[in-house]
Scaffold this motif. Structure first.
Motif, PDB file in Angstrom:
ATOM      1  N   GLY A  73       0.808  -1.210   0.000  1.00 28.16           N
ATOM      2  CA  GLY A  73       0.000   0.000   0.000  1.00 28.16           C
ATOM      3  C   GLY A  73       0.843   1.262   0.000  1.00 28.16           C
ATOM      4  O   GLY A  73       0.502   2.252  -0.671  1.00 28.16           O
ATOM      5  N   ILE A  74       1.949   1.235   0.725  1.00 28.08           N
ATOM      6  CA  ILE A  74       2.857   2.389   0.748  1.00 28.08           C
ATOM      7  C   ILE A  74       3.430   2.640  -0.649  1.00 28.08           C
ATOM      8  O   ILE A  74       3.453   3.775  -1.139  1.00 28.08           O
ATOM      9  N   VAL A  75       3.892   1.596  -1.290  1.00 27.95           N
ATOM     10  CA  VAL A  75       4.488   1.736  -2.618  1.00 27.95           C
ATOM     11  C   VAL A  75       3.456   2.228  -3.634  1.00 27.95           C
ATOM     12  O   VAL A  75       3.760   3.062  -4.499  1.00 27.95           O
ATOM     13  N   LYS A  76       2.243   1.737  -3.509  1.00 22.61           N
ATOM     14  CA  LYS A  76       1.184   2.183  -4.419  1.00 22.61           C
ATOM     15  C   LYS A  76       0.888   3.663  -4.220  1.00 22.61           C
ATOM     16  O   LYS A  76       0.698   4.411  -5.186  1.00 22.61           O
ATOM     17  N   ALA A  77       0.855   4.106  -2.959  1.00 24.92           N
ATOM     18  CA  ALA A  77       0.556   5.510  -2.661  1.00 24.92           C
ATOM     19  C   ALA A  77       1.745   6.421  -2.945  1.00 24.92           C
ATOM     20  O   ALA A  77       1.572   7.605  -3.251  1.00 24.92           O
ATOM     21  N   HIS A  78       2.960   5.869  -2.844  1.00 19.03           N
ATOM     22  CA  HIS A  78       4.180   6.675  -3.012  1.00 19.03           C
ATOM     23  C   HIS A  78       5.142   5.950  -3.958  1.00 19.03           C
ATOM     24  O   HIS A  78       6.195   5.461  -3.547  1.00 19.03           O
ATOM     25  N   PRO A  79       4.821   5.895  -5.239  1.00 17.65           N
ATOM     26  CA  PRO A  79       5.642   5.119  -6.185  1.00 17.65           C
ATOM     27  C   PRO A  79       7.056   5.664  -6.372  1.00 17.65           C
ATOM     28  O   PRO A  79       7.920   4.955  -6.893  1.00 17.65           O
ATOM     29  N   ARG A  80       7.302   6.884  -5.927  1.00 15.32           N
ATOM     30  CA  ARG A  80       8.640   7.464  -6.058  1.00 15.32           C
ATOM     31  C   ARG A  80       9.530   7.170  -4.840  1.00 15.32           C
ATOM     32  O   ARG A  80      10.658   7.659  -4.769  1.00 15.32           O
ATOM     33  N   LEU A  81       9.031   6.367  -3.921  1.00 15.11           N
ATOM     34  CA  LEU A  81       9.813   5.997  -2.741  1.00 15.11           C
ATOM     35  C   LEU A  81      11.160   5.420  -3.164  1.00 15.11           C
ATOM     36  O   LEU A  81      11.226   4.437  -3.901  1.00 15.11           O
ATOM     37  N   ASP A  82      12.260   6.041  -2.691  1.00 16.73           N
ATOM     38  CA  ASP A  82      13.587   5.556  -3.089  1.00 16.73           C
ATOM     39  C   ASP A  82      14.529   5.307  -1.914  1.00 16.73           C
ATOM     40  O   ASP A  82      15.683   4.935  -2.115  1.00 16.73           O
ATOM     41  N   CYS A  83      14.027   5.466  -0.690  1.00 11.77           N
ATOM     42  CA  CYS A  83      14.877   5.205   0.480  1.00 11.77           C
ATOM     43  C   CYS A  83      14.001   4.742   1.638  1.00 11.77           C
ATOM     44  O   CYS A  83      12.996   5.381   1.964  1.00 11.77           O
ATOM     45  N   VAL A  84      14.383   3.623   2.240  1.00 12.21           N
ATOM     46  CA  VAL A  84      13.674   3.087   3.402  1.00 12.21           C
ATOM     47  C   VAL A  84      14.647   3.066   4.573  1.00 12.21           C
ATOM     48  O   VAL A  84      15.729   2.475   4.482  1.00 12.21           O
ATOM     49  N   VAL A  85      14.282   3.746   5.664  1.00  7.41           N
ATOM     50  CA  VAL A  85      15.122   3.800   6.851  1.00  7.41           C
ATOM     51  C   VAL A  85      14.441   3.016   7.968  1.00  7.41           C
ATOM     52  O   VAL A  85      13.326   3.349   8.385  1.00  7.41           O
TER      53      VAL A  85
END
Length: 266
Positions: A73-85
């Motif tokens: 769901g996170i990836v679908k809502a924020h497809p530009r996600l490029d860093c996970v901390v």
């Protein structure tokens, strides 16, 4: 090099190191998805920075079975996600000289928070980060461990064990992705802090009783080392006293690990 990531998921963003890192990333131009259990703190973070710079997600990462669907769901809502901390963590005393006092349920909670959830979150978000890598875009996975991963402290034996396990896991994930042509663009970073003046210690009764609730360096001192390391793209960022006291401690282990990587089948 500079900080290059534009959309960051910050797990453990309701206090301490998570908030400090997230705010510095916002200053550097990142959009931050703040994750935590405490809704009132997430709401305060959103109000402080505004919806153009921050989104908030109330989620308990120890709900391991829910992680995969939540991450999708996170990836679908924020497809530009490029860093996970991955920054969440708890610490509690665990004294085997008094085995009757050991709370196994709390031990499991500590393991799930500090280690198992990191595995689940990494597995859930890596396909997206790998896809970015295949498109030629930079992506990063950042894990916050502890200097106690290198040299344990007996009073919090289980905490030290979880962080040592995480430290070993990060080395292996980094080597695996580096060996995979389609994953080489995903940088794997470990931040290794000493004791820092955060809630981690304040929430422990024995630490308060001993006058050690504020033990460690300040968050500002932590960021003085952490942020330059993140900007430089360092793969292992030893903070303050950990770098000064243990900076060369693992040189031999790194050489042995490199030999393993070069000779043992993946």
């Amino acid at each position: 090099m500079g900080w290059e990531y534009k959309t960051v998921l910050m797990v453990g963003c309701t206090a301490g190191l998570g908030v400090a890192m997230a705010e510095r990333m916002i200053e550097a131009g990142s959009f931050v998805i703040a994750v935590g259990r405490r809704k009132e703190r997430l709401d305060a973070f959103l109000e402080k920075h505004g919806g153009d710079k921050v989104a908030v997600e109330q989620f308990d990462i120890t709900d391991i079975e829910a992680v995969k669907g939540w991450a999708e769901g996170i990836v679908k809502a924020h497809p530009r996600l490029d860093c996970v901390v991955l920054n969440a963590g708890i610490q509690r005393p665990c004294n085997f000289a008094r085995p009757e006092a050991i709370d196994v349920d709390l031990v499991r909670k500590e393991i799930d928070t500090n280690y198992t959830s990191y595995i689940a979150l990494t597995a859930a978000f890596l396909p997206h980060l790998q896809a970015l890598s295949r498109k030629g875009r930079g992506a990063a996975l950042v894990a916050v461990s502890s200097g106690l991963a290198l040299v344990p402290l007996p009073r919090c034996a289980n905490y030290c064990a979880t962080k040592a396990a995480l430290h070993a896991l990060v080395w292996s994930i980094r080597a695996q992705l580096r060996a995979d042509e389609k994953s080489q663009g995903v940088k794997v970073i470990e931040v290794v802090p000493p004791a820092v003046q955060t809630e981690l210690h304040e929430l422990q009764e024995d630490m308060r009783a001993a006058g050690l609730a504020n033990i460690g360096i300040t968050i500002e001192e932590f960021m003085k080392d952490c942020w330059p390391g993140l900007e430089n793209g360092d793969e292992e960022i030893l903070i303050g006293p950990i770098r000064e006291n243990f900076g060369t401690l693992e040189d031999g282990r790194r050489k042995a690990f490199a030999r393993f990587v070069s000779t043992v089948p993946k």
